[in-house]
Every structure is written in C-alpha cells, then in structure tokens.
Design a protein around this motif. Structure first.
Motif, PDB file in Angstrom:
ATOM      1  N   GLU A  71      43.749  41.484 -88.027  1.00  8.05           N
ATOM      2  CA  GLU A  71      44.728  40.423 -87.781  1.00  8.05           C
ATOM      3  C   GLU A  71      45.584  40.693 -86.541  1.00  8.05           C
ATOM      4  OE1 GLU A  71      45.181  37.571 -89.278  1.00  8.05           O
ATOM      5  OE2 GLU A  71      43.797  37.808 -90.978  1.00  8.05           O
ATOM      6  N   LEU A  72      45.878  41.956 -86.290  1.00  5.90           N
ATOM      7  CA  LEU A  72      46.835  42.295 -85.240  1.00  5.90           C
ATOM      8  C   LEU A  72      46.205  42.896 -83.986  1.00  5.90           C
ATOM      9  CD1 LEU A  72      49.503  43.854 -87.618  1.00  5.90           C
ATOM     10  CD2 LEU A  72      49.694  41.658 -86.441  1.00  5.90           C
ATOM     11  N   LYS A  73      44.880  42.916 -83.919  1.00  8.74           N
ATOM     12  CA  LYS A  73      44.235  43.502 -82.747  1.00  8.74           C
ATOM     13  C   LYS A  73      44.440  42.606 -81.524  1.00  8.74           C
ATOM     14  CE  LYS A  73      39.623  41.464 -83.347  1.00  8.74           C
ATOM     15  NZ  LYS A  73      38.194  41.732 -83.588  1.00  8.74           N
ATOM     16  N   ASP A  74      44.389  43.202 -80.356  1.00  8.15           N
ATOM     17  CA  ASP A  74      44.534  42.443 -79.110  1.00  8.15           C
ATOM     18  C   ASP A  74      43.409  41.419 -78.981  1.00  8.15           C
ATOM     19  OD1 ASP A  74      46.692  43.997 -78.503  1.00  8.15           O
ATOM     20  OD2 ASP A  74      45.685  45.204 -76.965  1.00  8.15           O
ATOM     21  N   GLY A  90      43.145  37.392 -69.575  1.00  8.10           N
ATOM     22  CA  GLY A  90      44.374  37.319 -70.355  1.00  8.10           C
ATOM     23  C   GLY A  90      44.248  38.166 -71.614  1.00  8.10           C
ATOM     24  N   ILE A  91      45.325  38.835 -71.989  1.00 11.48           N
ATOM     25  CA  ILE A  91      45.348  39.636 -73.203  1.00 11.48           C
ATOM     26  C   ILE A  91      46.532  39.184 -74.054  1.00 11.48           C
ATOM     27  CG2 ILE A  91      45.487  41.953 -74.201  1.00 11.48           C
ATOM     28  CD1 ILE A  91      44.627  42.989 -71.378  1.00 11.48           C
ATOM     29  N   VAL A  92      46.249  38.845 -75.316  1.00 14.46           N
ATOM     30  CA  VAL A  92      47.309  38.505 -76.261  1.00 14.46           C
ATOM     31  C   VAL A  92      47.558  39.743 -77.124  1.00 14.46           C
ATOM     32  CG1 VAL A  92      48.045  37.020 -78.150  1.00 14.46           C
ATOM     33  CG2 VAL A  92      46.643  36.074 -76.295  1.00 14.46           C
ATOM     34  N   THR A  93      48.791  40.237 -77.084  1.00 17.71           N
ATOM     35  CA  THR A  93      49.154  41.436 -77.835  1.00 17.71           C
ATOM     36  C   THR A  93      50.210  41.100 -78.883  1.00 17.71           C
ATOM     37  OG1 THR A  93      48.677  42.946 -76.005  1.00 17.71           O
ATOM     38  CG2 THR A  93      50.228  43.720 -77.665  1.00 17.71           C
TER      39      THR A  93
END
Length: 463
Positions: A108-111, A122-125
C-alpha cells in the motif's frame, strides 16, 4: 455510587458492581508536553525504518495481544462491562489487524513511478507526517486504539493516545504490549489528561494530525479546534444504523441476526443495528419473533459464560438511554419489552424493543447507545429505503433479502452510508474500508485506506 472524580484525577469503576478498580492522577501540563516531545523524537528514528521492519514489530504486537488475551479480555470486562467472550473476539480482531497491516503495508505504501506527459519520471512517495493524536472512546478499549495506531505506525508516524478515562487500564496495558513487542519506547504514548489539556495537545506544533472516534457533537468540537490549527482530522462518529427487512427476506435469519446486531457489546457500538425498518407484509411476523428473542436475552454478570448482556459502561449512559426511551414513549412509541430501570447494584439495562417508532421521537432520529431496538413499519421496499436514509447519520446499515443481486444494487446505489451488510451483521473487516458519511464523520480506516490518511503524498519529478 462512588464519584469518579477525585482531586487531580479520577477513579475507574466496575459497572457491574460499582466498586472502584483504580485511581489515576492527571499528567501535569509540563509532563504532557514532554510526552509529545519524546514521541516526536522516537518518530524521527522510526520513520527511517523500512516497511518490513515496521511490519515485523506489528506482527509481534499481534502475537503479544493473543498471548495476553485472557488478561486483556478480563480487564475490558472489569472496566466497561462487556461480556468476556466479546472481549476475546475483540482481541482476535486486533491481532488480525496487526497481521493484515504488516503484510499489506509494503504494498500500500510503496513508491509509485509515473511517466510524465512531457517526458521524464515522476515518483509518488507516501512519507510519514509525524505525531498523530488519537482521542478514543471506551466501548472497544483495545480495538479503538489499535485501529488508528497500527495504521499510523506502519506509515512511520508516532502515536499519542488519549483514551476514555474509564478504560485507562486498558490503554496502559496496550502500551506495555506494544513495547514488549519491540516498539521503540515513547513511539506509542498514553496521555492521561483532561479535556482542557487535550485542546493544548491539538495546538502543539509537533502534532500533525488528529483522529477521533466519538459522538457527532464531539466531532464538531475537535474538527473545529484542529481546523483552526490547519491540521487534518479523521472522524468516526455515531450513527443510528438501519437494518432493512424486505418482503422477500428470510425472516428467521433476519430476526436472529438483528437481535445479535442490537445487543452485541451490550448494544454500545457505533456501527450496530439500531433501527429495524420492516416492510408491512412481513412486519407482524418479524415483530413477534424479534420481541420474543429480545425477551429471552440473559442479562447479568458479564464474567459468566451464559450472560448475553452485561451492564452499561457508566451510570450517566444508562440515565441517558432511559431518558431517550421515556421521551420516545411520551411521543407515541410503545414498549414491546423491557424499558424499565432495574434495582440493585450495577448499571444494567434490559434488552428493550420499541414499536410504533415514528419521526419526532429520539428512537427514530437519535443514536440509542445501548440495548434498545426501534421497530419501524414501511409500506414497501422503496419506502423502507427512504426511511433508512431519513437520518442525519450514515455509518452502516443492513439489507435482508433472498435476492442477493437486488440487495447489492440497493446497497451500492441507494444506501447513503459508509458500510452495508447483506443478510448479515458485522463490526469490521481488516481488508474493507471502515467509516461513514454525513454526521457519522469522514475519512476511512482499514483496508489500506487508514494507512494513507496521515501521510504526505509527495510528488518527486525528474525532468
């Protein structure tokens, strides 16, 4: 009965016999501020831990809960009166939440990588935010705290808990289990503070978010105070959930499920079956069987296995629900069973059914937080759904019909609530979202959703 308040603190009281369990002293303002600072310091290290490392600690917490299950269940019964078997079920659910969150957190929380429209990457963190403050009620002493704490710990946040005073022992036992499982000291902190001190905690610059489970009135106060500090809130508030019995329902199944849904946890559950909206063609059959089963409910010592209904958690709560019953009767409702204050020690209230429930009565509009059921007759299926939605609340609800496809469609398209059960009653599932709409609050917990409520969804762009 004994006064709960003592100079500089309070005492916890067993609702079954009105005897004092323990006395507690409020923290000083300086102690409370220091506790926040220590939690923040612990967070600064915890946030750097890998999701796997965090998950391993959560799994150990789940094991610790199961190892101390009898002790914890007994303490919850002593502090707030739930029957022991419900305490055992609560601990099992909490252990399951720990396991689910540990296993699913990494996914659920991985980049997330995204290709940018004009080229580049683009990277969503999902970055942790900091210290999250949880104000929690007494009705599920373990679960209410676990529900928000575990999600925030996997996200990398620190957690402050202000639990209801009457379950302070449960809060402190939970802290002990957390730290025995390897959670860094101070990362999960129990604040023994009063309401005024709580307001100061919300204002503390190190506190980045606030979550509350409680009444709609409390939700408005906390949301306003947090909003003035530009801090996000998640609110899980009260409700008067409607369980609809349609013309083609299995009446035997509906009655048994609705009775269980009304008296579970002594009827003191936000997402409980409270209003029973039954179509005219099957109303009499449902009413007769429902009243008979409610009459047969065994009330008494919550430590005994044969007891189905224990005492209410506090004397003032019993007074409130009895007043709501009396007011409903004064406005036309009829007592079909129960409704009388018993004599003797303990804050017991009988399983009660009100008929002829209509607009203008607390039994129709308000949340009855105790073992009181409201029966409402509907003309047909369409009218039943109208009545169900005729509420300022919207947490959960249920539909009974042998046509499962029809029931699912009604749940998806018509029911204005956050959760709907089909031909069943349930409290929570680790992999499904938990939360409501309207005066039942906003935000979601469980199912991965709670892990992302208090994170910084950060955009990193490489052009």
């Amino acid at each position: 009965m004994e006064n709960r308040e003592i100079k500089g603190g309070f005492r916890t009281i067993n609702p079954a016999n009105e005897k004092t369990i323990k006395e507690y002293t409020y923290m000083t303002d300086a102690d409370a501020n220091e506790a926040v600072e220590k939690c923040h310091k612990a967070y600064l290290s915890w946030r750097k831990k890998s999701l796997k490392s965090r998950g391993d600690v959560l799994k150990a917490i789940g094991k610790g809960l199961m190892d101390r299950r009898p002790e914890f269940a007994e303490l919850m019964t002593q502090e707030m009166g739930k029957v022991v078997k419900h305490g055992f079920q609560e601990i099992k659910l909490c252990a399951g939440l720990c396991e689910y969150t540990a296993n699913e957190g990494a996914k659920e929380l991985k980049d997330e990588e995204r290709e940018l429209p004009d080229g580049g990457k683009g990277i969503v963190t999902y970055s942790p935010m900091g210290v999250i403050y949880g104000i929690q009620p007494w009705n599920f002493p373990c679960y209410q705290a676990i529900r928000f704490a575990i999600a925030n710990l996997i996200a990398g946040n620190g957690v402050l808990l202000k639990h209801a005073e009457n379950v302070t022992g449960s809060a402190l036992l939970l802290k002990e289990i957390f730290e025995d499982a390897g959670l860094p000291k101070h990362l999960f902190t129990v604040l023994i503070i009063d309401h005024q001190q709580s307001d100061t905690i919300i204002e503390n610059n190190l506190v980045r978010g606030v979550t509350l489970t409680g009444s709609a009135a409390a939700g408005k106060i906390i949301a306003k105070k947090a909003g003035e500090q530009l801090k996000k809130t998640v609110l899980e508030l009260g409700s008067n959930d409607a369980y609809i019995v349609l013309a083609d329902a299995d009446i035997k199944l509906a009655v048994e499920t609705c009775v269980r849904g009304r008296i579970y946890n002594n009827g003191e559950t936000c997402v409980a079956a409270k209003r029973f909206v039954v179509v005219e063609s099957v109303y009499n059959e449902f009413e007769k069987a429902f009243v008979n089963q409610m009459k047969a409910i065994k009330t008494g010592d919550p430590t005994k296995k044969e007891t189905a209904l224990g005492p209410m958690a506090r004397e003032d709560l019993r007074e409130k629900i009895h007043q709501q019953v009396e007011e409903s009767i004064a406005n036309g409702a009829k007592i079909l069973t129960g409704g009388k204050l018993p004599s003797g020690k303990g804050f017991f209230y009988p399983a009660t059914v009100l008929g002829n429930v209509k607009p203008g009565q607390p039994a129709y509009h308000d949340e009855l937080f105790g073992p009181v059921a409201s029966l409402i007759k509907a003309k047909n299926d369409k009218d039943a759904m109208r009545i169900a939605n005729d509420s300022r609340f919207g947490l959960g609800g249920g539909i009974f019909s042998k046509d499962e496809k029809k029931a699912i469609k009604l749940a998806q398209e018509e029911f204005d609530t956050g959760m709907v059960y089909i031909n069943s009653f349930g409290l929570a599932q680790p992999n499904m979202p938990f939360g409501g709409v309207k005066d039942s609050g906003y935000g979601r917990e469980h199912g991965g959703f709670g892990m992302k409520e208090f994170v910084n969804v950060k955009a990193v762009m490489v052009l």
